[in-house]
Design an enzyme around this catalytic site. Structure first.
Site, PDB file in Angstrom:
ATOM      1  N   HIS A 173      39.561  23.769   0.628  1.00 55.61           N
ATOM      2  CA  HIS A 173      40.726  22.922   0.922  1.00 55.61           C
ATOM      3  C   HIS A 173      41.774  23.057  -0.189  1.00 55.61           C
ATOM      4  O   HIS A 173      41.500  22.752  -1.348  1.00 55.61           O
ATOM      5  CB  HIS A 173      40.235  21.475   1.023  1.00 55.61           C
ATOM      6  CG  HIS A 173      41.284  20.478   1.351  1.00 55.61           C
ATOM      7  ND1 HIS A 173      41.638  19.465   0.498  1.00 55.61           N
ATOM      8  CD2 HIS A 173      42.054  20.324   2.462  1.00 55.61           C
ATOM      9  CE1 HIS A 173      42.569  18.711   1.070  1.00 55.61           C
ATOM     10  NE2 HIS A 173      42.840  19.215   2.257  1.00 55.61           N
ATOM     11  N   HIS A 186      51.563  21.358  -0.171  1.00 54.70           N
ATOM     12  CA  HIS A 186      51.074  20.348   0.769  1.00 54.70           C
ATOM     13  C   HIS A 186      52.135  19.348   1.203  1.00 54.70           C
ATOM     14  O   HIS A 186      52.337  19.128   2.386  1.00 54.70           O
ATOM     15  CB  HIS A 186      49.881  19.589   0.181  1.00 54.70           C
ATOM     16  CG  HIS A 186      49.383  18.519   1.102  1.00 54.70           C
ATOM     17  ND1 HIS A 186      49.832  17.219   1.053  1.00 54.70           N
ATOM     18  CD2 HIS A 186      48.507  18.565   2.138  1.00 54.70           C
ATOM     19  CE1 HIS A 186      49.248  16.508   1.997  1.00 54.70           C
ATOM     20  NE2 HIS A 186      48.433  17.300   2.671  1.00 54.70           N
TER      21      HIS A 186
HETATM   22  O1  G3P Z   1      44.182  20.524   7.165  1.00 54.59           O
HETATM   23  C1  G3P Z   1      42.995  19.806   7.026  1.00 54.59           C
HETATM   24  C2  G3P Z   1      43.319  18.779   6.063  1.00 54.59           C
HETATM   25  O2  G3P Z   1      43.837  19.495   4.986  1.00 54.59           O
HETATM   26  C3  G3P Z   1      44.337  17.825   6.615  1.00 54.59           C
HETATM   27  O3  G3P Z   1      44.747  16.993   5.658  1.00 54.59           O
HETATM   28  O4  G3P Z   1      46.555  16.130   4.312  1.00 54.59           O
HETATM   29  O5  G3P Z   1      44.933  17.694   3.298  1.00 54.59           O
HETATM   30  O6  G3P Z   1      46.610  18.535   4.901  1.00 54.59           O
HETATM   31  P1  G3P Z   1      45.753  17.381   4.494  1.00 54.59           P
HETATM   32 CA    CA Z   2      46.005  20.738   5.371  1.00 51.65          CA
END
Ligand code: G3P
Ligand code: CA
Length: 329
Positions: free
Chosen positions: A13, A55
């Site tokens: 992530h 992000h």
């Molecule tokens: O994309 C999966 C997860 O990353 C969604 O949450 O806010 O981290 O983009 P975010």
């Molecule tokens: Ca994401």
């Protein structure tokens, strides 16, 4: 990776963001070395239509933009990436994420004061991952989230179209390409599938309606009818972990029927986000969390800030699995 009885996909992530600032090339390289099978990129567009890996819509939580470009914020005090050219963004230093009051969002992680990094373009990150794939003989994939496509459209930018175009230029076409496209925005995914005719693997992210991530009704999307609709254009869903399992105070797992229902419609389930430093206190450790997610929930994969810990768990599990087979089987 193979577990005792199925495949479980490890998605880093925002890179290996438990160890290095999110969405840096250094973090992506670390995630690759740790054995992640996919590395996630959130993608935005700059004022001059370049695709960058970041992000938030704004730059202030992870860069020194406020100090370098004073007066360039909008009325809400935020410094939006779309108001800056790539050349300007490249002048910024990236640091570990901070909160609205400038405190480390994750105090145990990489120190905030070390501004050693820069914002990568999507093309640079593709080049890094493809280069590492060549030098290591692995085939690590991309897991791209074009961020807030409807917001970009209101700002006059076609984010989805640009991402699909860039991916095609770098060989990411067809069902077997090592890539997923993910979005909270159902209309954007449908556009990708039916207007751009992409056959890349698509994942519908599912949040809570209160987050106002998109126009989608997430309560509906979690229902049988909603999942049936998702299965017409996507390959999987990406729910928030508490939508899959809640942990009660005594550590017992209360598992929802979402994963089973999604599987009934042929959808993969990749949940977000497993963080070793933000586990529910009743769960205690990553091994317990992973046992619940894999064996009890039946997830197909997880987005994690700590890909090394998930890989370690899966490798240990595979050893147990191999040792437990009958001789000659
Ligand atoms: O994309 C999966 C997860 O990353 C969604 O949450 O806010 O981290 O983009 P975010
Ligand atoms: Ca994401």
């Amino acid at each position: 990776m193979k577990t005792s009885n199925k495949t479980f996909t490890v998605i880093a992530h925002r890179g290996a963001c438990g160890y290095l600032p999110e969405h840096t090339l250094e973090g992506a390289a670390m995630a690759h070395a740790m054995g992640a099978e996919y590395i996630e990129q959130d993608v935005l567009m700059t004022r001059d239509d370049e695709l960058i890996v970041l992000h938030d819509l704004y730059l202030d939580a992870v860069t020194d933009v406020a100090g370098r470009f004073p007066g360039r914020g909008r009325g809400d005090g935020r410094f939006y990436a779309i108001d800056f050219t790539l050349a300007e963004i490249k002048k910024l230093r990236v640091h570990e994420r901070v909160t609205a009051v400038d405190l480390p969002a994750f105090p145990g992680r990489f120190p905030v004061g070390k501004n050693l990094f820069s914002v990568p373009t999507l093309e640079e990150e593709i080049s890094l991952i493809q280069g590492l794939n060549k030098s290591t003989g692995r085939n690590v994939g991309l897991y791209i989230e074009p961020k807030s496509p409807a917001w970009h459209e209101r700002e006059g930018k076609d984010l989805i179209g640009s991402v699909i175009g860039l991916l095609a230029k770098h060989g990411y076409t067809g069902r077997n390409a090592s890539i997923y496209l993910q979005s909270f925005d159902m209309d954007a995914l449908k556009r990708a599938r039916f207007e751009f005719n992409t056959d890349l693997k698509l994942v519908q992210l599912i949040g809570e309606n209160s987050w106002e991530e998109s126009e989608a009704d997430f309560d509906y999307l979690r229902s049988e009818k909603g999942l049936e609709e998702i299965a017409r254009f996507a390959d999987g869903i990406g729910p928030w972990l508490p939508q899959v399992v809640e942990t009660s105070a005594d550590g017992s797992a209360d598992i929802s029927d979402l994963t089973e229902l999604a599987h009934r419609f042929g959808l993969l389930v990749h949940a977000y986000t497993l963080r070793a430093d933000q586990l529910p206190s009743a769960v205690g450790d990553m091994a317990t969390a992973l046992r619940i997610l894999i064996e009890q929930c039946g997830l197909d994969g997880v987005f994690t800030d700590h890909p090394d810990q998930v890989v370690r768990y899966l490798r240990a599990d595979r050893k147990t699995w191999e040792n437990s087979r009958e001789p000659g089987v």
